[in-house]
Write a protein that holds these residues in place. Sequence first.
Motif, PDB file in Angstrom:
ATOM      1  N   ASP A  63       9.064  -0.313  13.075  1.00 21.10           N
ATOM      2  CA  ASP A  63      10.025  -0.252  14.525  1.00 21.10           C
ATOM      3  C   ASP A  63      11.445   1.089  14.245  1.00 21.10           C
ATOM      4  OD1 ASP A  63       8.025  -1.465  15.390  1.00 21.10           O
ATOM      5  OD2 ASP A  63       9.469  -3.149  15.630  1.00 21.10           O
ATOM      6  N   GLN A  64      11.519   0.941  13.238  1.00 19.36           N
ATOM      7  CA  GLN A  64      13.015   2.262  12.418  1.00 19.36           C
ATOM      8  C   GLN A  64      12.797   3.270  12.328  1.00 19.36           C
ATOM      9  OE1 GLN A  64      14.745   0.379   9.316  1.00 19.36           O
ATOM     10  NE2 GLN A  64      17.061   0.142  10.748  1.00 19.36           N
ATOM     11  N   GLY A  65      11.393   3.104  13.255  1.00 22.47           N
ATOM     12  CA  GLY A  65      11.290   5.415  12.471  1.00 22.47           C
ATOM     13  C   GLY A  65      10.675   5.896  11.527  1.00 22.47           C
ATOM     14  N   LYS A  66      10.688   4.708  10.126  1.00 22.10           N
ATOM     15  CA  LYS A  66      10.296   5.090   8.846  1.00 22.10           C
ATOM     16  C   LYS A  66       9.197   5.881   8.771  1.00 22.10           C
ATOM     17  CE  LYS A  66      14.363   3.600   7.268  1.00 22.10           C
ATOM     18  NZ  LYS A  66      15.059   4.790   7.028  1.00 22.10           N
ATOM     19  N   SER A  67       9.250   7.050   8.043  1.00 24.00           N
ATOM     20  CA  SER A  67       7.657   7.600   8.040  1.00 24.00           C
ATOM     21  C   SER A  67       6.255   6.721   7.111  1.00 24.00           C
ATOM     22  CB  SER A  67       7.525   9.167   7.169  1.00 24.00           C
ATOM     23  OG  SER A  67       7.920   8.783   6.400  1.00 24.00           O
ATOM     24  N   SER A  68       5.347   6.983   7.169  1.00 25.20           N
ATOM     25  CA  SER A  68       4.314   6.491   6.405  1.00 25.20           C
ATOM     26  C   SER A  68       4.307   6.575   5.107  1.00 25.20           C
ATOM     27  CB  SER A  68       2.612   7.062   7.352  1.00 25.20           C
ATOM     28  OG  SER A  68       2.583   8.488   6.055  1.00 25.20           O
ATOM     29  N   LYS A  69       4.508   7.675   4.458  1.00 23.82           N
ATOM     30  CA  LYS A  69       5.498   8.247   3.408  1.00 23.82           C
ATOM     31  C   LYS A  69       6.675   7.071   2.629  1.00 23.82           C
ATOM     32  CE  LYS A  69       6.375  12.239   0.181  1.00 23.82           C
ATOM     33  NZ  LYS A  69       7.256  13.085   0.081  1.00 23.82           N
ATOM     34  N   THR A  70       7.419   6.914   3.770  1.00 22.25           N
ATOM     35  CA  THR A  70       8.603   6.061   2.993  1.00 22.25           C
ATOM     36  C   THR A  70       7.890   3.942   3.199  1.00 22.25           C
ATOM     37  OG1 THR A  70      10.527   7.709   3.873  1.00 22.25           O
ATOM     38  CG2 THR A  70      10.644   4.767   4.129  1.00 22.25           C
ATOM     39  N   ILE A  71       7.142   4.319   3.951  1.00 18.91           N
ATOM     40  CA  ILE A  71       6.542   2.897   3.743  1.00 18.91           C
ATOM     41  C   ILE A  71       5.807   2.486   3.210  1.00 18.91           C
ATOM     42  CG2 ILE A  71       5.085   1.350   5.683  1.00 18.91           C
ATOM     43  CD1 ILE A  71       6.279   2.476   7.850  1.00 18.91           C
ATOM     44  N   ALA A  72       5.478   3.544   2.660  1.00 17.91           N
ATOM     45  CA  ALA A  72       4.708   3.759   1.542  1.00 17.91           C
ATOM     46  C   ALA A  72       5.021   3.567  -0.169  1.00 17.91           C
ATOM     47  CB  ALA A  72       3.179   4.804   1.197  1.00 17.91           C
ATOM     48  N   ARG A  73       6.355   4.359  -0.122  1.00 19.12           N
ATOM     49  CA  ARG A  73       6.917   4.154  -1.215  1.00 19.12           C
ATOM     50  C   ARG A  73       7.640   2.624  -1.125  1.00 19.12           C
ATOM     51  NH1 ARG A  73      11.409   7.071  -0.083  1.00 19.12           N
ATOM     52  NH2 ARG A  73      13.220   4.877   0.419  1.00 19.12           N
ATOM     53  N   HIS A  74       7.894   2.050  -0.251  1.00 18.36           N
ATOM     54  CA  HIS A  74       8.746   0.984  -0.266  1.00 18.36           C
ATOM     55  C   HIS A  74       7.699  -0.176  -0.032  1.00 18.36           C
ATOM     56  CE1 HIS A  74      12.440   2.063   2.480  1.00 18.36           C
ATOM     57  NE2 HIS A  74      13.001   0.775   2.229  1.00 18.36           N
ATOM     58  N   ILE A  75       6.357   0.303  -0.579  1.00 16.05           N
ATOM     59  CA  ILE A  75       5.215  -0.965  -0.179  1.00 16.05           C
ATOM     60  C   ILE A  75       4.506  -0.821  -2.266  1.00 16.05           C
ATOM     61  CG2 ILE A  75       2.680  -1.084  -0.395  1.00 16.05           C
ATOM     62  CD1 ILE A  75       3.094  -0.365   2.417  1.00 16.05           C
ATOM     63  N   ALA A  76       5.345  -0.122  -2.618  1.00 14.01           N
ATOM     64  CA  ALA A  76       4.786   0.253  -4.231  1.00 14.01           C
ATOM     65  C   ALA A  76       5.755   0.459  -5.094  1.00 14.01           C
ATOM     66  CB  ALA A  76       4.813   2.227  -4.242  1.00 14.01           C
ATOM     67  N   SER A  77       6.979   0.195  -4.469  1.00 10.24           N
ATOM     68  CA  SER A  77       7.824  -0.867  -4.850  1.00 10.24           C
ATOM     69  C   SER A  77       8.149  -2.180  -5.075  1.00 10.24           C
ATOM     70  CB  SER A  77       9.816  -0.453  -4.053  1.00 10.24           C
ATOM     71  OG  SER A  77      10.240   1.346  -3.712  1.00 10.24           O
ATOM     72  N   ILE A  78       8.212  -2.550  -3.021  1.00 11.84           N
ATOM     73  CA  ILE A  78       7.578  -4.205  -3.235  1.00 11.84           C
ATOM     74  C   ILE A  78       6.602  -4.414  -4.354  1.00 11.84           C
ATOM     75  CG2 ILE A  78       6.550  -6.044  -1.626  1.00 11.84           C
ATOM     76  CD1 ILE A  78       8.651  -4.219   0.253  1.00 11.84           C
ATOM     77  N   ARG A  79       5.548  -3.746  -4.333  1.00 13.36           N
ATOM     78  CA  ARG A  79       4.149  -4.322  -5.627  1.00 13.36           C
ATOM     79  C   ARG A  79       4.451  -4.328  -6.289  1.00 13.36           C
ATOM     80  NH1 ARG A  79       0.462  -1.094  -3.408  1.00 13.36           N
ATOM     81  NH2 ARG A  79      -0.189  -3.252  -2.142  1.00 13.36           N
ATOM     82  N   SER A  80       5.429  -3.660  -7.085  1.00 16.14           N
ATOM     83  CA  SER A  80       5.933  -3.894  -8.789  1.00 16.14           C
ATOM     84  C   SER A  80       6.920  -4.742  -8.483  1.00 16.14           C
ATOM     85  CB  SER A  80       6.689  -2.565  -8.937  1.00 16.14           C
ATOM     86  OG  SER A  80       5.434  -1.440  -8.201  1.00 16.14           O
ATOM     87  N   PHE A  81       7.683  -5.000  -7.577  1.00 21.47           N
ATOM     88  CA  PHE A  81       8.673  -5.950  -7.947  1.00 21.47           C
ATOM     89  C   PHE A  81       7.999  -7.654  -8.343  1.00 21.47           C
ATOM     90  CE2 PHE A  81      11.659  -8.684  -5.750  1.00 21.47           C
ATOM     91  CZ  PHE A  81      12.731  -8.702  -6.656  1.00 21.47           C
ATOM     92  N   HIS A  82       6.690  -7.098  -7.330  1.00 24.80           N
ATOM     93  CA  HIS A  82       6.114  -8.845  -6.952  1.00 24.80           C
ATOM     94  C   HIS A  82       4.809  -8.857  -8.666  1.00 24.80           C
ATOM     95  CE1 HIS A  82       7.344 -10.989  -4.382  1.00 24.80           C
ATOM     96  NE2 HIS A  82       7.523  -9.701  -3.229  1.00 24.80           N
ATOM     97  N   GLN A  83       4.983  -7.986  -9.126  1.00 27.07           N
ATOM     98  CA  GLN A  83       3.776  -7.922 -10.693  1.00 27.07           C
ATOM     99  C   GLN A  83       4.574  -8.262 -10.846  1.00 27.07           C
ATOM    100  OE1 GLN A  83       1.762  -4.184 -10.413  1.00 27.07           O
ATOM    101  NE2 GLN A  83       0.236  -4.887  -8.523  1.00 27.07           N
ATOM    102  N   PHE A  84       5.882  -7.724 -11.121  1.00 31.68           N
ATOM    103  CA  PHE A  84       6.837  -7.901 -12.652  1.00 31.68           C
ATOM    104  C   PHE A  84       6.828  -9.834 -12.161  1.00 31.68           C
ATOM    105  CE2 PHE A  84      11.427  -8.723 -13.572  1.00 31.68           C
ATOM    106  CZ  PHE A  84      11.421  -8.565 -14.781  1.00 31.68           C
ATOM    107  N   LEU A  85       7.222 -10.063 -11.128  1.00 35.84           N
ATOM    108  CA  LEU A  85       8.511 -10.902 -11.438  1.00 35.84           C
ATOM    109  C   LEU A  85       6.917 -12.404 -11.610  1.00 35.84           C
ATOM    110  CD1 LEU A  85       9.743 -11.236  -7.868  1.00 35.84           C
ATOM    111  CD2 LEU A  85      10.770 -11.368  -9.939  1.00 35.84           C
ATOM    112  N   LEU A  86       5.418 -12.022 -11.408  1.00 35.61           N
ATOM    113  CA  LEU A  86       4.494 -13.203 -11.689  1.00 35.61           C
ATOM    114  C   LEU A  86       4.668 -12.716 -13.125  1.00 35.61           C
ATOM    115  CD1 LEU A  86       2.173 -14.750 -10.935  1.00 35.61           C
ATOM    116  CD2 LEU A  86       0.894 -12.667 -10.311  1.00 35.61           C
TER     117      LEU A  86
END
Length: 297
Positions: A63-86
């Motif tokens: 909704d903020q107008g972020k590109s799919s590339k930016t969103i994909a980068r966020h997903i990669a960061s969030i995924r790595s973060f949650h894998q670390f927490l687990l």
Amino acid sequence: MEHQVKDFLHFLQIERGLSSNTLVSYERDLKSYCNHLKNTEQIEDLNHVVRGNIIEFLAFLKDQGKSSKTIARHIASIRSFHQFLLREKITDHDPTVHIDTPKAERSLPKVLSLDEVETLLDSPNLQKPSGIRDKAMLEILYATGIRVSELIELNLEDVHLTMGFVRCIGKGNKERIIPLGNHAIMILKEYLEKARPKLRSSKYRTDALFLNHHGNRLTRQGFWKILKGLATKANIQKELTPHTLRHSFATHLLENGADLRAVQEMLGHADISTTQIYTHVTKTRLKEVYSKFHPRA
């Protein structure tokens, strides 16, 4: 949440050896993610995060107008973060398991023509020590395709002019040995013999190859300012970034018949699919030449 993010960034730095620029990117992504979670009523801590919360955050980015590339980068960061927490037993589940990464649009990199490269390389004032330094930096970037972050981290011991190569440490602390062309060797010799001694300060002792006017290691911001000034002087109308010479290096090599694997190695790409984007650039340029010069195009 800030404490867990800090621990994760420390893990990335120590265990995985990621660069400071990559760490800043992770920190920025996770800060916006955690800020979003704090505004979600059901979330008391990271163990309460479920897939739906992450989907809501991604929708917020869209909704903020972020590109799919930016969103994909966020997903990669969030995924790595949650894998670390687990893995660290801070949480008991990974909410990113069934979240797909959007396919990023691969925009073709902007490159300079050979004439534009020549004009840019000829723009520094060689009557000044700083001009000789600027010319040497541009020649190295175009001769080797190294990143600007790698350029400014070069030390005196990394340049071997007699043998004609430069040694740089890229992403993941991987070492690359890249050949230097004659033009780069000649201007580097001049820089080391005439210009660097004048830029060097008696207050500071540094092995940095490229120095600013204070005698310290030149920064990314310092180089960016220099490049913008030289682009204006050279009257280059295209958008010019510190990465443009890297793109031009790869494209011009492939246009002249260089092997894709060799270009991949010089650029330091882990995956050859990253290097293949430059083959699309060369095909696009071939089409432009054909359309312009073929009598029945």
